[in-house]
Design a protein around this motif. Sequence first.
Motif, mmCIF file in Angstrom:
data_model
loop_
_atom_site.group_PDB
_atom_site.id
_atom_site.type_symbol
_atom_site.label_atom_id
_atom_site.label_comp_id
_atom_site.label_asym_id
_atom_site.label_seq_id
_atom_site.Cartn_x
_atom_site.Cartn_y
_atom_site.Cartn_z
ATOM 1 N N GLY A 16 7.896 3.435 1.534
ATOM 2 C CA GLY A 16 7.273 2.163 1.180
ATOM 3 C C GLY A 16 7.678 1.704 -0.206
ATOM 4 N N GLY A 17 7.782 2.644 -1.145
ATOM 5 C CA GLY A 17 8.236 2.298 -2.489
ATOM 6 C C GLY A 17 9.668 1.773 -2.499
ATOM 7 N N PHE A 18 10.524 2.407 -1.693
ATOM 8 C CA PHE A 18 11.915 1.936 -1.606
ATOM 9 C C PHE A 18 12.010 0.556 -0.966
ATOM 10 C CE2 PHE A 18 13.192 6.562 -1.743
ATOM 11 C CZ PHE A 18 13.741 6.487 -3.011
ATOM 12 N N VAL A 19 11.225 0.331 0.089
ATOM 13 C CA VAL A 19 11.262 -0.968 0.772
ATOM 14 C C VAL A 19 10.760 -2.064 -0.157
ATOM 15 C CG1 VAL A 19 10.260 -2.309 2.658
ATOM 16 C CG2 VAL A 19 11.137 -0.014 3.093
ATOM 17 N N VAL A 20 9.685 -1.805 -0.874
ATOM 18 C CA VAL A 20 9.157 -2.804 -1.809
ATOM 19 C C VAL A 20 10.174 -3.093 -2.909
ATOM 20 C CG1 VAL A 20 7.435 -3.159 -3.627
ATOM 21 C CG2 VAL A 20 6.720 -2.448 -1.362
ATOM 22 N N ASP A 59 10.220 -20.059 -14.369
ATOM 23 C CA ASP A 59 10.757 -19.393 -13.175
ATOM 24 C C ASP A 59 9.624 -18.707 -12.418
ATOM 25 O OD1 ASP A 59 13.304 -20.181 -13.803
ATOM 26 O OD2 ASP A 59 13.978 -18.214 -14.512
ATOM 27 N N THR A 60 9.692 -18.781 -11.099
ATOM 28 C CA THR A 60 8.690 -18.143 -10.254
ATOM 29 C C THR A 60 9.204 -16.772 -9.803
ATOM 30 O OG1 THR A 60 7.939 -20.289 -9.450
ATOM 31 C CG2 THR A 60 7.338 -18.372 -8.143
ATOM 32 N N VAL A 61 8.354 -15.766 -9.901
ATOM 33 C CA VAL A 61 8.705 -14.408 -9.492
ATOM 34 C C VAL A 61 7.589 -13.841 -8.618
ATOM 35 C CG1 VAL A 61 10.118 -13.937 -11.528
ATOM 36 C CG2 VAL A 61 7.702 -13.390 -11.564
ATOM 37 N N THR A 62 7.948 -12.831 -7.818
ATOM 38 C CA THR A 62 6.939 -12.119 -7.033
ATOM 39 C C THR A 62 6.902 -10.673 -7.507
ATOM 40 O OG1 THR A 62 8.547 -11.600 -5.318
ATOM 41 C CG2 THR A 62 7.202 -13.566 -4.993
ATOM 42 N N LEU A 63 5.716 -10.150 -7.643
ATOM 43 C CA LEU A 63 5.506 -8.780 -8.104
ATOM 44 C C LEU A 63 4.576 -8.067 -7.131
ATOM 45 C CD1 LEU A 63 4.757 -9.651 -11.824
ATOM 46 C CD2 LEU A 63 6.888 -8.718 -10.939
ATOM 47 N N VAL A 64 4.997 -6.897 -6.660
ATOM 48 C CA VAL A 64 4.163 -6.091 -5.776
ATOM 49 C C VAL A 64 3.657 -4.900 -6.578
ATOM 50 C CG1 VAL A 64 4.094 -4.734 -3.665
ATOM 51 C CG2 VAL A 64 5.486 -6.797 -3.766
ATOM 52 N N PRO A 65 2.333 -4.768 -6.715
ATOM 53 C CA PRO A 65 1.816 -3.630 -7.479
ATOM 54 C C PRO A 65 2.022 -2.325 -6.699
ATOM 55 C CG PRO A 65 0.010 -4.829 -6.485
ATOM 56 C CD PRO A 65 1.256 -5.614 -6.204
ATOM 57 N N PRO A 66 2.191 -1.220 -7.402
ATOM 58 C CA PRO A 66 2.352 0.053 -6.696
ATOM 59 C C PRO A 66 1.053 0.458 -6.009
ATOM 60 C CG PRO A 66 2.206 0.409 -9.057
ATOM 61 C CD PRO A 66 2.253 -1.072 -8.846
ATOM 62 N N VAL A 67 1.192 1.157 -4.894
ATOM 63 C CA VAL A 67 0.020 1.661 -4.173
ATOM 64 C C VAL A 67 -0.446 2.935 -4.854
ATOM 65 C CG1 VAL A 67 -0.750 2.702 -2.017
ATOM 66 C CG2 VAL A 67 0.625 0.657 -1.965
ATOM 67 N N GLU A 68 -1.730 3.029 -5.077
ATOM 68 C CA GLU A 68 -2.337 4.248 -5.587
ATOM 69 C C GLU A 68 -3.232 4.785 -4.483
ATOM 70 O OE1 GLU A 68 -4.149 3.572 -9.374
ATOM 71 O OE2 GLU A 68 -2.416 2.438 -10.092
ATOM 72 N N PRO A 69 -2.699 5.686 -3.616
ATOM 73 C CA PRO A 69 -3.405 6.089 -2.412
ATOM 74 C C PRO A 69 -4.752 6.757 -2.643
ATOM 75 C CG PRO A 69 -1.118 6.698 -2.264
ATOM 76 C CD PRO A 69 -1.351 6.242 -3.658
ATOM 77 N N GLY A 70 -4.875 7.586 -3.661
ATOM 78 C CA GLY A 70 -6.155 8.257 -3.887
ATOM 79 C C GLY A 70 -6.633 8.960 -2.621
ATOM 80 N N VAL A 71 -7.795 8.590 -2.141
ATOM 81 C CA VAL A 71 -8.369 9.184 -0.935
ATOM 82 C C VAL A 71 -7.568 8.798 0.307
ATOM 83 C CG1 VAL A 71 -10.470 9.275 0.475
ATOM 84 C CG2 VAL A 71 -10.640 9.240 -1.989
ATOM 85 N N GLY A 72 -6.776 7.747 0.226
ATOM 86 C CA GLY A 72 -5.955 7.330 1.352
ATOM 87 C C GLY A 72 -4.959 8.386 1.791
ATOM 88 N N TRP A 73 -4.661 9.359 0.909
ATOM 89 C CA TRP A 73 -3.749 10.438 1.285
ATOM 90 C C TRP A 73 -4.272 11.228 2.481
ATOM 91 C CZ3 TRP A 73 1.070 10.636 0.102
ATOM 92 C CH2 TRP A 73 1.534 10.215 -1.141
ATOM 93 N N VAL A 74 -5.577 11.336 2.622
ATOM 94 C CA VAL A 74 -6.134 12.163 3.699
ATOM 95 C C VAL A 74 -6.413 11.381 4.972
ATOM 96 C CG1 VAL A 74 -7.117 13.832 2.091
ATOM 97 C CG2 VAL A 74 -8.515 11.930 2.891
ATOM 98 N N ALA A 75 -6.145 10.093 5.005
ATOM 99 C CA ALA A 75 -6.433 9.303 6.207
ATOM 100 C C ALA A 75 -5.647 9.806 7.407
ATOM 101 C CB ALA A 75 -6.130 7.820 5.953
ATOM 102 N N GLY A 76 -4.360 10.038 7.249
ATOM 103 C CA GLY A 76 -3.531 10.519 8.353
ATOM 104 C C GLY A 76 -3.884 11.929 8.791
#
Length: 142
Positions: free
Chosen positions: A83-87, A103-120
């Motif tokens: 996901g980091g590479f795709v972003v 100039d207009t730019v788009t910025l995607v903040p990094p994901v900080e999974p935290g508890v999301g690591w255990v969802a899968g």
Amino acid sequence: MLRPAYTGEAADGGVRIDTDASPANVAFTGYAWFAVLTAAVGVVIAAVAWRAVQRGRVRGGVGWMLLAVFAAAAAAAAAYICGGFVVAALHPMPDVTQLQPGDTVTLVPPVEPGVGWVAGPFAAAVVYWCTNLVALQGQPQR
């Protein structure tokens, strides 16, 4: 590809985020997509493991559940890295020294999974455990 981006405008040697043009809750939406996708992958992994056990090719048990949990954890790590590479490919960080004011730019903040690591892994464990429990209920008692 599912993570939303902030919309910003170059100004004063940096980027100013336009909250009106940006979607709401950008950082949380990225976190939520990570948790949902890794949980879905965990469910698929558990279903495949349970199906292998039901076909009689392998003997099921706690070992297979732990294998499904480990595979789901590895899939979550792969999703985070990929996901980091795709972003980075879809929304590269602009060089602020090359930007002109306005100039207009788009910025995607990094994901900080935290508890999301255990969802899968949690989804894999619950699905595998519950399907085995249901299968045991259907077997005749000795």
